[in-house]
Each structure stands twice: as C-alpha cells, then as structure tokens.
Design a protein around this motif. Sequence first.
Motif, PDB file in Angstrom:
ATOM      1  N   GLU A 129       0.824  -1.205   0.000  1.00 39.74           N
ATOM      2  CA  GLU A 129       0.000   0.000   0.000  1.00 39.74           C
ATOM      3  C   GLU A 129       0.864   1.263   0.000  1.00 39.74           C
ATOM      4  N   LEU A 132       2.305   1.738  -3.515  1.00 41.48           N
ATOM      5  CA  LEU A 132       1.287   2.288  -4.407  1.00 41.48           C
ATOM      6  C   LEU A 132       1.086   3.780  -4.160  1.00 41.48           C
ATOM      7  N   HIS A 135       4.030   5.938  -5.555  1.00 42.99           N
ATOM      8  CA  HIS A 135       4.035   6.087  -7.011  1.00 42.99           C
ATOM      9  C   HIS A 135       2.836   6.889  -7.510  1.00 42.99           C
ATOM     10  N   ARG A 136       1.704   6.777  -6.819  1.00 41.06           N
ATOM     11  CA  ARG A 136       0.544   7.581  -7.193  1.00 41.06           C
ATOM     12  C   ARG A 136       0.835   9.068  -7.042  1.00 41.06           C
ATOM     13  N   GLN A 152      -1.477   2.630 -11.771  1.00 45.71           N
ATOM     14  CA  GLN A 152      -1.837   2.031 -10.483  1.00 45.71           C
ATOM     15  C   GLN A 152      -2.399   0.621 -10.689  1.00 45.71           C
ATOM     16  N   HIS A 155       0.527  -1.579 -11.434  1.00 49.21           N
ATOM     17  CA  HIS A 155       1.295  -1.733 -10.197  1.00 49.21           C
ATOM     18  C   HIS A 155       0.620  -2.753  -9.277  1.00 49.21           C
ATOM     19  N   ARG A 156      -0.692  -2.587  -9.084  1.00 48.90           N
ATOM     20  CA  ARG A 156      -1.433  -3.515  -8.236  1.00 48.90           C
ATOM     21  C   ARG A 156      -1.342  -4.931  -8.790  1.00 48.90           C
ATOM     22  N   GLN A 159       1.725  -6.825  -7.926  1.00 53.96           N
ATOM     23  CA  GLN A 159       1.874  -7.217  -6.523  1.00 53.96           C
ATOM     24  C   GLN A 159       1.283  -8.592  -6.226  1.00 53.96           C
TER      25      GLN A 159
END
Length: 206
Positions: A129, A132, A135-136, A152, A155-156, A159
Amino acid sequence: MAPVRHCVRDQVLAALRGALADGDLRPGEVHSAPQLAVRWGVSAGPVREAMHQLMSEGTIEAVPNRGFRICGLTARDLAELAELRAALEVPAITALARDLPPAHWVGLRPLADAAVTAAALGDGAAYAEADLAFHRELLAPAGNRQLVAVTQHLHRRSQAPVIGRPPRGAADLLADALEHGALLDALASGSPDRVERMAREHLTGC
C-alpha cells in the motif's frame, strides 16, 4: 450500501491482500466466500465484494460452483508488467523532473519513509500500500488522471504472488523501499538524466 458494509468490505480486502502478501493464500488454491467469512468472522457478502475487487485486478478468478482461484504471476508476467510500467512512468517522471522545482519533492518524503518502515518490519501488505501511494503521488503532478489510473492498475497487478517464489522478505522489500528515497534525491538534484536512469532501474531492476 451502508457505510458499515463498506467498512467491513475494506477490512476484508485488506485482510485478503495481507494473506496474499504473506503467502497464506497461494497461487492455484480455490477459496469460497463462506469459507473465508468464517475465517475472519464476518458475513459472506463483504467477502464476495472484496474478492470481486481482487478479480477486477486480475489477482483471482472465479471458479463456477466452487469460489475463487488465486492467480499467480509467472516470471514473464512480472517482467512484462515492469516493462509496461516503465514505458508509462519513466517519461512522465523525467518530464516532471524538468518542470517542477526540486523543493516540490520534499512533500513525498513521508510516503517514502512509510514504505521503508513497512519494509523493515517485513510487512508485505503494508509495504504494497505504501509503494502504491508513493508512485501515485509521484505521478499526480503530471495532471493525467488516466495515466495514474492505468499505472496504479499495472502496479497492483504486479503485486500478485509469483508462482514458485516465496513471499518477499524484509531485505528485498527494504531494498526496493530505499530506492524511493534515492529517486527523490535525484529529483531534488535537478538532473533529469539521473532521474530517468534511476526511475528505470527502480521499475525494471536494470
């Protein structure tokens, strides 16, 4: 939907992410919403909602009449996701390095520090978290909401657990987390070339 229901769903989603990060839920396993509801002492409805969120992210898939299967990534999947993220994020970050004053990046230090703290504890879910969030906010000044949303999602997706690999330990997480601070140092230095190189290394490992 009532706020309480949202709260329970979010708690279950966090628990699912934690179980995935810790290796308690492994690629190939099939779990039902009622089974997991008993495990966490909640009703099945919020569990289904949380699992549908993971399904939209590509982390799990529905298995008719059985529940949901954990979808692991292959090494190739991981490399392809990293390549896509780099193609989108590196040019944006480099452009921001040219456009924004070095002082702007001071505000991201707490996010980088939060990632380091989670990594040092070996808390894979908390690190995910924090990673994320960093980077957001790194990309937010670009002003392109679609860029942020797409990166995002990628990225998620990256993971998700990797097939045949154990969960990442504190040392690996910490190495990644420390790169956030190094990237902020590069941004504060006002050197776009250095920023581009470090951003690419952070996202692709090369």
